[in-house]
Design an enzyme around this catalytic site. Structure first.
Site, PDB file in Angstrom:
ATOM      1  N   TYR A   1      -0.553  -0.942  10.628  1.00  0.00           N
ATOM      2  CA  TYR A   1      -1.383  -0.885   8.770  1.00  0.00           C
ATOM      3  C   TYR A   1      -0.037   0.003   7.646  1.00  0.00           C
ATOM      4  O   TYR A   1       0.645  -0.690   7.745  1.00  0.00           O
ATOM      5  CB  TYR A   1      -2.779  -0.074   8.714  1.00  0.00           C
ATOM      6  CG  TYR A   1      -3.316  -0.230   6.814  1.00  0.00           C
ATOM      7  CD1 TYR A   1      -3.698  -1.703   6.654  1.00  0.00           C
ATOM      8  CD2 TYR A   1      -2.903   0.656   5.905  1.00  0.00           C
ATOM      9  CE1 TYR A   1      -3.327  -1.928   5.325  1.00  0.00           C
ATOM     10  CE2 TYR A   1      -3.014   0.506   4.587  1.00  0.00           C
ATOM     11  CZ  TYR A   1      -3.206  -1.067   4.255  1.00  0.00           C
ATOM     12  OH  TYR A   1      -3.750  -1.684   3.061  1.00  0.00           O
TER      13      TYR A   1
ATOM     14  N   SER B   1       0.878  -1.299  -0.245  1.00  0.00           N
ATOM     15  CA  SER B   1      -0.116   0.091   0.070  1.00  0.00           C
ATOM     16  C   SER B   1       0.603   1.569  -0.063  1.00  0.00           C
ATOM     17  O   SER B   1       1.766   1.091   0.588  1.00  0.00           O
ATOM     18  CB  SER B   1      -0.460  -0.090   0.868  1.00  0.00           C
ATOM     19  OG  SER B   1      -1.543   1.172   1.093  1.00  0.00           O
TER      20      SER B   1
END
Length: 266
Positions: free
Chosen positions: A159, A146
């Site tokens: 995350y 990501s």
């Protein structure tokens, strides 16, 4: 149906295939003549989708596994090789995105779960395929990371850290497999409209549909690219984020709404 291969029997092994990016990649591959090994914790969701889409039962198989449990995903990989053969493409896509607050003890446990799925899950997904692919002399291992792995965002400690680790892991593996003809591709999505992002409490620039993302990611993987940030606008934003001085970056994210804590959503 179109095909991008002289061998329509090529096989793609995709984790997190029950929704979002994984499902979109599966459909994109299927439309191009590929066979599918589809992995998720809930195989019934994949089977329902396969029926709805009219997939040929001879061209796909479903494996129930939890990438956060290494023995579970490794067993699924071994079953795939026994039943369908050695994949040409392995996409480690399964992931979770939970907000955390490190000041709270229970969120340390949540962070460990995020790391187990988003980092160790990628390595465990690739594990069983590395030696057979190297022996065969070709294959692609694609890790879905990501843009959030490029800088740390408030409330996203788990995350962002997990995706930064996934990026570094894939880069390390790429170096280890240099000369083996096994490609390692790291794909960094920006914002994609999936169940992981729909309850975000902040703006999501350059938001893509899963189908649009899948088409671009597929081209990157088929081209053997080592690293791809998608879409291109986010690639430029990502480069800028990496080079911004800390003081400037900190001012930009000050006051930004945090992601929902996982435990607050129960």
């Amino acid at each position: 149906m179109t095909t991008d291969s002289s061998n329509p029997a090529r096989l793609a092994f995709i984790t997190g295939a029950s929704s979002g990016i994984g499902q979109a990649l599966a459909w994109h591959a299927y439309q191009r003549g590929w066979s599918l090994a589809l992995v998720a914790r809930r195989g019934d969701l994949i089977r329902q989708w396969a029926v709805q889409q009219g997939l040929d039962s001879r061209r796909f198989a479903v494996y129930e596994a939890d990438v956060g449990e290494p023995d579970s995903i490794i067993a699924a990989a071994q079953r795939c090789m026994q039943q369908q053969g050695l994949p040409d493409l392995v996409v480690a896509n399964a992931g979770i995105s939970w907000g955390v607050d490190t000041a709270l003890r229970e969120d340390i446990d949540a962070m460990r779960q995020v790391m187990d799925v988003n980092v160790l899950g990628v390595a465990a997904t690739f594990h069983a395929f590395i030696t057979p692919m190297a022996r065969r002399g070709h294959g692609c291992l694609a890790g879905v990371a990501s843009v959030a792995g490029l800088r740390g965002l408030p409330g996203h400690g788990a995350y962002c850290a997990s995706k930064a680790a996934a990026i570094a892991y894939c880069e390390s593996l790429r170096g280890e497999l240099r000369g083996s003809s096994v490609k390692v591709t790291t794909v960094l999505p920006g914002y994609v409209d999936t169940p992981l992002t729909r309850d975000n409490r902040y703006g999501m620039p350059f938001l893509m549909t899963p189908q649009a993302f899948a088409a671009k990611a597929w081209r990157a993987m088929q081209a053997g690219r080592s690293y791809a940030i998608i879409p291109w606008q986010m690639a430029w934003a990502g480069r800028l984020m990496r080079w911004l001085p800390n003081a400037v970056f900190d001012r930009l994210v000050a006051g930004r709404k945090r992601k929902h804590r996982h435990l607050d959503r129960r």
